[in-house]
Motif scaffolding. Structure first.
Motif, PDB file in Angstrom:
ATOM      1  N   GLY A 195      -9.823  10.816  24.939  1.00  0.00           N
ATOM      2  CA  GLY A 195      -9.936  10.157  26.350  1.00  0.00           C
ATOM      3  C   GLY A 195     -10.012   8.682  26.129  1.00  0.00           C
ATOM      4  N   TRP A 196     -10.778   8.094  25.092  1.00  0.00           N
ATOM      5  CA  TRP A 196     -10.621   6.570  24.944  1.00  0.00           C
ATOM      6  C   TRP A 196      -9.219   5.933  24.768  1.00  0.00           C
ATOM      7  N   LEU A 197      -8.388   6.669  23.826  1.00  0.00           N
ATOM      8  CA  LEU A 197      -7.060   6.252  23.447  1.00  0.00           C
ATOM      9  C   LEU A 197      -6.231   6.516  24.732  1.00  0.00           C
ATOM     10  N   ALA A 198      -6.569   7.651  25.653  1.00  0.00           N
ATOM     11  CA  ALA A 198      -5.650   7.674  26.898  1.00  0.00           C
ATOM     12  C   ALA A 198      -6.112   6.741  27.747  1.00  0.00           C
ATOM     13  N   GLY A 199      -7.219   5.926  27.871  1.00  0.00           N
ATOM     14  CA  GLY A 199      -7.663   5.229  28.707  1.00  0.00           C
ATOM     15  C   GLY A 199      -6.864   3.704  28.287  1.00  0.00           C
ATOM     16  N   LEU A 200      -6.469   3.598  27.066  1.00  0.00           N
ATOM     17  CA  LEU A 200      -5.768   2.240  26.777  1.00  0.00           C
ATOM     18  C   LEU A 200      -4.433   1.999  27.303  1.00  0.00           C
ATOM     19  N   SER A 201      -3.879   2.880  27.564  1.00  0.00           N
ATOM     20  CA  SER A 201      -2.442   2.600  27.828  1.00  0.00           C
ATOM     21  C   SER A 201      -2.300   2.370  29.766  1.00  0.00           C
TER      22      SER A 201
ATOM     23  N   PHE B  20       0.784  -1.141   0.083  1.00  0.00           N
ATOM     24  CA  PHE B  20       0.096  -0.083   0.042  1.00  0.00           C
ATOM     25  C   PHE B  20       0.813   1.375  -0.010  1.00  0.00           C
ATOM     26  N   VAL B  21       0.210   2.217  -0.744  1.00  0.00           N
ATOM     27  CA  VAL B  21       1.102   3.563  -0.589  1.00  0.00           C
ATOM     28  C   VAL B  21       0.892   3.984   0.994  1.00  0.00           C
ATOM     29  N   HIS B  22       1.613   4.355   1.644  1.00  0.00           N
ATOM     30  CA  HIS B  22       1.617   4.836   3.066  1.00  0.00           C
ATOM     31  C   HIS B  22       2.308   5.596   3.714  1.00  0.00           C
ATOM     32  N   ARG B  23       1.984   6.400   4.894  1.00  0.00           N
ATOM     33  CA  ARG B  23       2.792   7.044   5.565  1.00  0.00           C
ATOM     34  C   ARG B  23       3.302   6.304   6.756  1.00  0.00           C
ATOM     35  N   PHE B  24       4.473   6.500   7.165  1.00  0.00           N
ATOM     36  CA  PHE B  24       4.910   5.810   8.440  1.00  0.00           C
ATOM     37  C   PHE B  24       5.630   7.055   9.231  1.00  0.00           C
ATOM     38  N   GLU B  25       5.090   7.021  10.537  1.00  0.00           N
ATOM     39  CA  GLU B  25       5.989   8.169  11.325  1.00  0.00           C
ATOM     40  C   GLU B  25       6.321   7.518  12.761  1.00  0.00           C
ATOM     41  N   ARG B  26       7.318   7.220  12.961  1.00  0.00           N
ATOM     42  CA  ARG B  26       7.845   6.762  14.152  1.00  0.00           C
ATOM     43  C   ARG B  26       7.685   7.591  15.316  1.00  0.00           C
ATOM     44  N   GLY B  27       6.923   7.041  16.355  1.00  0.00           N
ATOM     45  CA  GLY B  27       6.572   7.733  17.341  1.00  0.00           C
ATOM     46  C   GLY B  27       7.770   7.639  18.627  1.00  0.00           C
ATOM     47  N   GLU B  28       7.102   8.041  19.908  1.00  0.00           N
ATOM     48  CA  GLU B  28       8.016   7.768  21.117  1.00  0.00           C
ATOM     49  C   GLU B  28       7.662   6.472  21.631  1.00  0.00           C
ATOM     50  N   ASN B  29       8.832   5.797  22.599  1.00  0.00           N
ATOM     51  CA  ASN B  29       8.527   4.725  23.185  1.00  0.00           C
ATOM     52  C   ASN B  29       7.476   4.928  24.306  1.00  0.00           C
ATOM     53  N   GLY B  30       6.530   3.553  24.402  1.00  0.00           N
ATOM     54  CA  GLY B  30       5.341   3.922  25.368  1.00  0.00           C
ATOM     55  C   GLY B  30       4.020   4.592  24.736  1.00  0.00           C
ATOM     56  N   ALA B  31       4.205   5.363  23.654  1.00  0.00           N
ATOM     57  CA  ALA B  31       2.840   5.845  23.054  1.00  0.00           C
ATOM     58  C   ALA B  31       2.323   4.885  21.981  1.00  0.00           C
ATOM     59  N   PRO B  32       0.991   4.931  21.933  1.00  0.00           N
ATOM     60  CA  PRO B  32       0.370   3.868  20.958  1.00  0.00           C
ATOM     61  C   PRO B  32       0.828   4.079  19.715  1.00  0.00           C
ATOM     62  N   THR B  33       0.288   2.835  18.969  1.00  0.00           N
ATOM     63  CA  THR B  33       0.786   2.727  17.428  1.00  0.00           C
ATOM     64  C   THR B  33      -0.704   2.634  16.819  1.00  0.00           C
ATOM     65  N   LEU B  34      -0.795   3.653  15.929  1.00  0.00           N
ATOM     66  CA  LEU B  34      -2.194   3.707  15.264  1.00  0.00           C
ATOM     67  C   LEU B  34      -1.936   3.588  13.853  1.00  0.00           C
ATOM     68  N   LEU B  35      -2.991   2.871  13.566  1.00  0.00           N
ATOM     69  CA  LEU B  35      -3.428   2.470  12.119  1.00  0.00           C
ATOM     70  C   LEU B  35      -4.267   3.408  11.520  1.00  0.00           C
ATOM     71  N   LEU B  36      -4.167   4.509  10.502  1.00  0.00           N
ATOM     72  CA  LEU B  36      -5.117   5.554  10.412  1.00  0.00           C
ATOM     73  C   LEU B  36      -5.873   5.181   8.971  1.00  0.00           C
ATOM     74  N   LEU B  37      -7.144   5.023   9.091  1.00  0.00           N
ATOM     75  CA  LEU B  37      -7.776   4.607   7.900  1.00  0.00           C
ATOM     76  C   LEU B  37      -8.703   5.657   7.540  1.00  0.00           C
ATOM     77  N   HIS B  38      -8.310   6.293   6.226  1.00  0.00           N
ATOM     78  CA  HIS B  38      -9.380   7.492   5.881  1.00  0.00           C
ATOM     79  C   HIS B  38     -10.612   7.128   5.321  1.00  0.00           C
ATOM     80  N   GLY B  39     -11.487   8.225   5.007  1.00  0.00           N
ATOM     81  CA  GLY B  39     -12.812   7.947   4.451  1.00  0.00           C
ATOM     82  C   GLY B  39     -12.708   8.077   3.072  1.00  0.00           C
TER      83      GLY B  39
END
Ligand code: MLT
Length: 202
Positions: free
Chosen positions: A196-202, A5-24
């Motif tokens: 709020g929901w994402l913050a509650g995951l970690s 897939f054509v995609h963007r990848f941006e590496r974040g910080e340790n301990g932060a979530p890994t998100l799969l973004l799916l557009h409309g």
């Protein structure tokens, strides 16, 4: 390496979530990045562009008309997306991501979860509707899922979003379903609930 897939990848910080973004429909791999940056600190972002073109508008699966989905294509495309996630995890060294999908992107996230249970660690489904009802039982025990619906959404009815919540709940997912005062587009309330929901995951 070509991950399919054509995609963007941006590496974040340790301990932060890994998100799969799916557009409309009509979006691309850059669309949801500002939202993801706004609702998290330092998330790792994996963001593919849907491979189906509807009059030049990228999507994640074919449809015959609004709300009339090409179910054969849906299955193939969901499996293709699951393969992409697996390849990206291997290539970039990532944990299973939490999907954040809007509209068509939320729909493919839900189908992917129902076909390949281990691919996602969770999902925020923004303006999602039921696309595929699994024929066999699916085990999503404990998987965190946020569904945000709009009470004036002309594309997704209350009946539809409740139906999707029921399918995922029957599979054992840990569902939070909120209906906000909104149409199909996202509002500040959606953004706050997602944060709020994402913050509650970690
Ligand atoms: C879909 O086709 O997945 C839904 O109707 C949402 C959209 O308009 O993309």
């Amino acid at each position: 390496k070509d991950l399919g897939f054509v995609h963007r990848f941006e590496r974040g910080e340790n301990g932060a979530p890994t998100l799969l973004l799916l557009h409309g429909t009509g979006g691309d791999e850059t669309d949801l990045i500002p939202l993801a940056r706004h609702v998290t600190d330092g998330a790792t972002i994996l963001s593919p562009r849907g491979k189906v073109s509807e009059n030049g508008m990228p999507r994640f699966f074919r449809r015959f008309a609004e709300g009339q989905f090409d179910l054969e294509d849906v299955a193939v495309r969901a499996d293709e997306l699951a393969d992409f996630v697996a390849a990206a995890r291997e290539s970039y060294g990532l944990p299973a991501p939490v999907a954040v999908g809007f509209s068509n992107g939320a729909n493919i996230a839900a189908v992917t979860m129902l076909r390949r249970a281990g691919v996602l660690a969770g999902a925020a489904l923004l303006r999602a509707q039921p696309v595929l009802v699994p024929k066999e039982p699916v085990d999503l025990a404990g998987m965190p899922v946020l569904i945000l619906s709009g009470d004036r959404d002309p594309i997704v009815s209350d009946y539809d979003s409740a139906g999707l919540a029921a399918v995922l709940e029957a599979a054992g997912a840990d569902i939070r379903h909120e209906t906000v005062s909104a149409g199909h587009s996202l509002t500040q309330t959606d953004v706050d609930l997602l944060k709020g929901w994402l913050a509650g995951l970690s």
